[in-house]
Structures are given as structure tokens and as C-alpha cells.
Write a protein that holds these residues in place. Structure first.
Motif, PDB file in Angstrom:
ATOM      1  N   ILE A 115       0.817  -1.212   0.000  1.00 25.87           N
ATOM      2  CA  ILE A 115       0.000   0.000   0.000  1.00 25.87           C
ATOM      3  C   ILE A 115       0.852   1.265   0.000  1.00 25.87           C
ATOM      4  CG2 ILE A 115      -0.332  -0.253   2.529  1.00 25.87           C
ATOM      5  CD1 ILE A 115      -3.054   1.152   2.096  1.00 25.87           C
ATOM      6  N   CYS A 116       0.363   2.241  -0.764  1.00 26.75           N
ATOM      7  CA  CYS A 116       0.994   3.568  -0.789  1.00 26.75           C
ATOM      8  C   CYS A 116      -0.023   4.524  -0.171  1.00 26.75           C
ATOM      9  CB  CYS A 116       1.277   3.942  -2.250  1.00 26.75           C
ATOM     10  SG  CYS A 116       1.634   5.685  -2.493  1.00 26.75           S
ATOM     11  N   ILE A 117       0.406   5.261   0.856  1.00 27.77           N
ATOM     12  CA  ILE A 117      -0.520   6.200   1.509  1.00 27.77           C
ATOM     13  C   ILE A 117      -0.121   7.632   1.147  1.00 27.77           C
ATOM     14  CG2 ILE A 117      -1.586   6.947   3.674  1.00 27.77           C
ATOM     15  CD1 ILE A 117      -0.831   4.272   4.923  1.00 27.77           C
ATOM     16  N   LEU A 118      -0.904   8.235   0.263  1.00 26.39           N
ATOM     17  CA  LEU A 118      -0.681   9.639  -0.124  1.00 26.39           C
ATOM     18  C   LEU A 118      -1.340  10.523   0.939  1.00 26.39           C
ATOM     19  CD1 LEU A 118      -1.754   9.365  -3.893  1.00 26.39           C
ATOM     20  CD2 LEU A 118       0.595   9.423  -3.010  1.00 26.39           C
ATOM     21  N   GLY A 119      -0.563  11.425   1.539  1.00 30.98           N
ATOM     22  CA  GLY A 119      -1.129  12.248   2.620  1.00 30.98           C
ATOM     23  C   GLY A 119      -1.148  11.485   3.932  1.00 30.98           C
ATOM     24  N   ALA A 120      -0.052  10.753   4.196  1.00 29.61           N
ATOM     25  CA  ALA A 120      -0.011   9.841   5.359  1.00 29.61           C
ATOM     26  C   ALA A 120      -0.100  10.564   6.692  1.00 29.61           C
ATOM     27  CB  ALA A 120       1.276   9.013   5.313  1.00 29.61           C
ATOM     28  N   THR A 121       0.411  11.803   6.750  1.00 31.45           N
ATOM     29  CA  THR A 121       0.469  12.496   8.043  1.00 31.45           C
ATOM     30  C   THR A 121      -0.847  13.181   8.406  1.00 31.45           C
ATOM     31  OG1 THR A 121       1.401  14.375   6.853  1.00 31.45           O
ATOM     32  CG2 THR A 121       2.958  12.918   7.968  1.00 31.45           C
TER      33      THR A 121
ATOM     34  N   THR B 241       3.595   9.464   2.049  1.00 36.01           N
ATOM     35  CA  THR B 241       3.927  10.802   1.565  1.00 36.01           C
ATOM     36  C   THR B 241       3.361  11.870   2.498  1.00 36.01           C
ATOM     37  OG1 THR B 241       2.050  11.567   0.213  1.00 36.01           O
ATOM     38  CG2 THR B 241       3.433   9.828  -0.741  1.00 36.01           C
ATOM     39  N   ALA B 242       4.043  13.023   2.507  1.00 35.49           N
ATOM     40  CA  ALA B 242       3.588  14.150   3.340  1.00 35.49           C
ATOM     41  C   ALA B 242       4.029  15.454   2.700  1.00 35.49           C
ATOM     42  CB  ALA B 242       4.183  14.048   4.733  1.00 35.49           C
ATOM     43  N   HIS B 243       3.431  16.533   3.160  1.00 36.36           N
ATOM     44  CA  HIS B 243       3.816  17.837   2.628  1.00 36.36           C
ATOM     45  C   HIS B 243       4.976  18.415   3.437  1.00 36.36           C
ATOM     46  CE1 HIS B 243       3.344  21.226   0.115  1.00 36.36           C
ATOM     47  NE2 HIS B 243       3.024  22.051   1.094  1.00 36.36           N
ATOM     48  N   SER B 244       4.759  18.625   4.742  1.00 36.09           N
ATOM     49  CA  SER B 244       5.806  19.296   5.509  1.00 36.09           C
ATOM     50  C   SER B 244       6.048  18.716   6.899  1.00 36.09           C
ATOM     51  CB  SER B 244       5.445  20.782   5.649  1.00 36.09           C
ATOM     52  OG  SER B 244       4.153  20.876   6.192  1.00 36.09           O
TER      53      SER B 244
ATOM     54  N   LYS C  22       9.295   1.281   2.043  1.00 41.64           N
ATOM     55  CA  LYS C  22      10.436   1.347   1.118  1.00 41.64           C
ATOM     56  C   LYS C  22      10.763   2.810   0.815  1.00 41.64           C
ATOM     57  CE  LYS C  22      12.167  -0.871  -3.010  1.00 41.64           C
ATOM     58  NZ  LYS C  22      11.850  -1.625  -4.192  1.00 41.64           N
ATOM     59  N   TYR C  23       9.739   3.651   0.671  1.00 40.99           N
ATOM     60  CA  TYR C  23       9.956   5.063   0.324  1.00 40.99           C
ATOM     61  C   TYR C  23       9.192   6.000   1.250  1.00 40.99           C
ATOM     62  CZ  TYR C  23      11.660   3.330  -4.164  1.00 40.99           C
ATOM     63  OH  TYR C  23      12.367   2.692  -5.138  1.00 40.99           O
ATOM     64  N   LEU C  24       9.817   7.153   1.492  1.00 39.91           N
ATOM     65  CA  LEU C  24       9.123   8.301   2.070  1.00 39.91           C
ATOM     66  C   LEU C  24       9.188   9.391   1.017  1.00 39.91           C
ATOM     67  CD1 LEU C  24      10.496   8.629   5.723  1.00 39.91           C
ATOM     68  CD2 LEU C  24       8.347   7.598   4.972  1.00 39.91           C
ATOM     69  N   VAL C  25       8.091  10.107   0.814  1.00 35.97           N
ATOM     70  CA  VAL C  25       8.094  11.156  -0.204  1.00 35.97           C
ATOM     71  C   VAL C  25       7.576  12.462   0.393  1.00 35.97           C
ATOM     72  CG1 VAL C  25       7.303  11.850  -2.500  1.00 35.97           C
ATOM     73  CG2 VAL C  25       7.558   9.418  -1.968  1.00 35.97           C
ATOM     74  N   LEU C  26       8.343  13.525   0.165  1.00 36.55           N
ATOM     75  CA  LEU C  26       7.895  14.865   0.541  1.00 36.55           C
ATOM     76  C   LEU C  26       7.447  15.567  -0.721  1.00 36.55           C
ATOM     77  CD1 LEU C  26      10.775  15.687   2.977  1.00 36.55           C
ATOM     78  CD2 LEU C  26       8.359  15.525   3.586  1.00 36.55           C
ATOM     79  N   SER C  27       6.250  16.148  -0.687  1.00 39.04           N
ATOM     80  CA  SER C  27       5.765  16.785  -1.919  1.00 39.04           C
ATOM     81  C   SER C  27       6.554  18.053  -2.220  1.00 39.04           C
ATOM     82  CB  SER C  27       4.279  17.101  -1.786  1.00 39.04           C
ATOM     83  OG  SER C  27       4.026  17.741  -0.571  1.00 39.04           O
ATOM     84  N   ASP C  28       7.088  18.672  -1.173  1.00 37.75           N
ATOM     85  CA  ASP C  28       7.808  19.928  -1.366  1.00 37.75           C
ATOM     86  C   ASP C  28       9.329  19.694  -1.294  1.00 37.75           C
ATOM     87  OD1 ASP C  28       8.634  22.511  -1.460  1.00 37.75           O
ATOM     88  OD2 ASP C  28       7.331  23.226   0.158  1.00 37.75           O
TER      89      ASP C  28
END
Ligand code: NAD
Ligand code: MG
Length: 397
Positions: A4-10, A34-37, A52-58
Motif C-alpha cells: 500500500i501507498c498512503i498519499l497524505g499519510a500524516t 507521503t507528506a507535505h511538511s 520502502k519510500y518516504l516522499v515529501l511533496s515539497d
């Protein structure tokens, strides 16, 4: 095992999703968060689920997060930027994408998941409001399954027959869809006091604990308006198929009325882990951690009709959904700008619907034939709404 990929996890939905997922470690593995800030919260979540990955949108937050990650000792790869969001949402290893970014920022990664044919758990209603037919068409073309997470749409989905045909209510003997809403924190506030309501008061929802944007939308009932549009696209409905019903207790999450007089309702405590667990496991059922509903302590159910003078945003949204895609995209854009301005103290509570109405009146109809056109139109409408907000702020000073 589902990845699963959770967009907006925070966010509020993201955290509830992780809570449900972590209850079932043999069924679900987290591939990306993924999270923004909110770097600290994201790293805390990574400690719990080892994605496996953490993604910051900014991109601007990348170096600070990299440092924090090194200090934490957690082994995960850090990415940033819009393309990285779309990449993790469409990666081959991913089975399920939770679309829980707030607002129009969720459009492109959600569409990326749809075009990759994923099972998409749709919380980000704004992406569907903005792109409606294109979104539904892409889901069909790429065999993506869209499972509604918004509690009302999840309730409707649960109350529809399993052989429901998109857009064909009469084939299933359905006479109407009853979309319930609590009426928010200002349901009984005297109308002449609404303009004094503060961001803190607007965000104090009586039943649901949610992010700030959707909390304000609940207070104006723009949330129900967006959900009206969302329901039309998810189930192929006409405006006349849907009735909005006030139900302040938020125990009935929506209903389907059949031609034989039956009404099926989905009920539960107001906790988003129920629709999240339903979407995750569908067609199975799994434990969500939500307390069972106790009818001995609920007390009473009540129902009513939303007053147009109290909730002009709801009626604007219904009008926009009748006008077409350009109007719902414009309304969503104006509303995001207006809500942000309200939360920032630039405009008053009742000016949110005024900005929306003015912007909608000023933005003439146009065709939106692809996602690029939707994004361009969204930008145009946001800058128009920003100008309206600035003119209000100037008047006030
Ligand atoms: P939230 O504000 O609590 O969280 C938003 C998430 O999106 C956070 O993880 C944040 O980091 C991320 N985000 C914010 N701006 C971003 C940007 N520009 N780019 C990328 N990511 C960004 O919001 P929420 O209440 O969890 O709501 C999320 C979505 O779910 C919304 O579309 C909302 O309408 C929908 N929804 C929420 C609830 C609820 O109970 N909270 C219920 C139904 C539907
Ligand atoms: Mg909802």
C-alpha cells in the motif's frame, strides 16, 4: 500480502489508514508514505511500518528530512517533488493507493494511481470534483477500482446491490440516494452571528475529528456540496436522484431508498477507520479498531433540511454540478482559496461563500478535455479567487 501507498499519510485520514493497516501486518505492507511538511510525524510513521519510500511533496523540505532520517537510523529511501508522488502512486509493486492528500494537490498523484490501474481508496474528493468524467473514464480504461472512503459514499456503496449498474438506479429499483450531513458546528448559530465565527470555532466539529480544510467545509456545508458532486460521478447520478438530509448525530452515514418503500442505511460510530477498513478489505471485512455502536447510549436520531440562508455553499455546489465540469472545477478552486484566506484571518466566515459565488459568476464556461486543461483552468480560477479575496481584504482595512 498487499502493498500500500498512503498519499497524505500524516493527515487525519492518512493516520487512520496507518492505524488500520498496522492491525493487520500479515495482510498489508506499507510501500510508501507521503507528506507535505510534517517531517517528524512522517519519520515517526516510518519507524512503525518500515516503508520502502518516504516522499515529501515539497522539495524545499528534502535536506532537513534527510538529516532527520539519518539521525533516526531508519532505512528507507527519501524522495521529493511532484513526480516522485506520482511515481510511488503508480509503482509496479503497489496494489493499493490511499488517496488522502487534501485539495487539488491530490489530483495528479491520484490520477497517476488510476492510470496505473491500481485499487484506489478515494478520500481526496476534490480530485474527482475537479476532473469528474476524465477521472471515471480513466478508471474504466485502465481497470482501476475506485473504492469510496468518504463515509457517505462508502455508506451508499454498502447499501447498493452488488450488481448495481453505473447510472442505472431504476434497474435496481432505487428511487433516491439520501446523502446525510451533520450541519457542522454552526447548525444552530443565529444567522446574524455567522459572520463573527472564527477559524477555531469552525474547526471544532461536533462529531468528526478532521483536517482544517474539510472542517471549515463542513461548517459551510461546502463539504456536502463537494460530496453531492462526488456522488454524481461515483455512481452516475442525476441531481434529482440525490436528497441532502441533515442528521446531526452522524451515526447514519447515508441511505439508499428503494421503490418498494425500503430504506437501507449504513450506520456506525463517526470514525473514518470504518470506511477505510471496508475499502481496504473489500469484499471481505476486517477489524478496524472502531468501537461497536451502542444503541442504548445513542439516545435520539433527528433529521432536517439544510437551510439555504445558512448553507449557501451547498446550493452553489448543486448549481455548479448542473452547469458542468468547468463550474465544479472553478468552485473547488475558489473554495480552496477562500478557505485558506479564512483560516489565515484575511476574510470572514460568511465571505467564503461570497468569494465562491463571485468567482463562479466571473469564470465563463469552457471545455476541459484533458487533465492538463483541468490544471490550467484550476490555476486561472485560483488567481481570480485570490483577486476577489484581496479586494475584500482591502475593503476591510
Ligand atoms: P489533513 O489536512 O489532515 O491531511 C492532509 C494530508 O495531505 C497531509 O498528509 C499533508 O501533508 C498532505 N498535503 C497537504 N498539502 C499538500 C500538498 N500541497 N501536496 C501534497 N500533499 C499535501 O486532511 P484530511 O482531513 O486527512 O483530508 C484528506 C482528504 O480526505 C481530503 O480530500 C478530505 O476531503 C478527505 N476526507 C477526509 C475526511 C476526514 O475525516 N478527515 C473524511 C472524508 C474525506
Ligand atoms: Mg464525508
Amino acid at each position: 500480502m498487499q502493498n500500500i501507498c498512503i498519499l497524505g499519510a500524516t493527515g487525519s485520514i492518512g493516520q487512520s489508514t496507518l492505524d488500520v493497516v498496522l492491525r493487520h501486518p500479515s495482510e498489508y505492507r506499507v510501500f510508501a508514505l507521503t507528506a507535505h511538511s510534517q517531517i517528524d510525524k512522517l519519520i515517526e510513521q516510518a519507524r512503525l511500518c518500515q516503508p520502502k519510500y518516504l516522499v515529501l511533496s515539497d522539495d524545499a523540505n528534502y535536506h532537513e528530512a534527510k538529516q532527520a532520517l539519518l539521525t533516526s537510523g531508519i532505512k528507507t529511501e527519501l524522495l521529493s517533488g511532484a513526480q516522485a508522488l506520482a511515481d510511488v502512486a503508480s509503482a509496479d509493486e503497489v496494489d493499493v493507493v490511499m488517496a488522502a492528500i487534501v485539495g487539488g494537490a491530490g489530483l495528479l498523484p491520484t490520477i497517476a494511481a488510476v492510470k496505473a490501474g491500481k485499487k484506489v481508496l478515494l478520500a481526496n474528493k476534490e480530485s474527482l470534483v475537479m476532473s469528474g468524467e476524465l477521472f471515471i473514464h480513466a478508471a474504466k480504461e485502465h481497470s482501476a477500482s475506485i473504492l469510496p472512503i468518504d463515509s457517505e459514499h462508502n455508506a451508499i456503496f454498502q447499501c447498493l446491490p452488488s450488481d448495481f449498474q453505473y447510472g442505472d438506479l431504476s434497474a435496481s429499483g432505487i428511487s433516491s440516494i439520501l446523502l446525510t450531513g451533520s450541519g457542522g458546528p454552526f447548525r444552530e448559530t443565529p444567522l446574524n452571528k455567522l459572520s463573527d465565527m472564527t477559524p477555531a470555532e469552525a474547526c471544532a466539529h461536533p462529531n468528526w475529528d478532521m483536517g482544517r480544510k474539510i472542517s471549515v467545509d463542513s461548517a459551510t456545508m461546502m463539504n456536502k456540496g463537494l460530496e453531492f458532486i462526488e456522488a454524481r460521478w461515483l455512481f452516475g447520478l442525476q441531481s434529482s436522484d440525490i436528497k441532502v438530509v441533515l442528521h446531526p448525530q452522524s451515526i447514519i452515514h447515508s441511505m439508499v431508498q428503494y421503490c418498494d418503500g425500503s430504506v437501507l442505511a449504513q450506520m456506525g460510530n463517526p470514525d473514518m477507520r470504518t470506511p477505510i477498513a471496508h475499502g481496504l478489505a473489500f469484499p471481505k471485512r476486517i477489524d478496524s479498531g472502531v468501537k461497536p455502536l451502542d444503541f442504548q447510549t445513542i439516545g435520539q436520531f433527528s433529521f432536517g433540511e439544510p437551510e439555504p440562508a445558512r448553507y449557501p455553499n451547498l446550493y452553489l455546489a448543486i448549481e455548479a454540478s448542473n452547469a458542468g465540469q468547468y463550474a465544479t472545477t472553478a468552485l473547488n478552486a475558489a473554495n480552496e482559496v477562500a478557505v485558506a484566506a479564512f483560516l489565515d484571518g484575511q476574510i470572514g466566515f460568511t465571505q467564503i461563500s461570497q468569494v465562491n459565488q463571485e468567482c463562479l459568476a466571473q469564470m465563463a464556461g469552457c471545455q476541459l478535455n484533458d487533465i492538463e486543461a483541468v490544471v490550467a483552468w484550476d490555476h486561472e480560477c485560483r488567481s481570480q479567487a485570490q483577486q476577489i479575496v484581496s479586494s475584500y481584504s482591502r475593503e476591510a482595512s
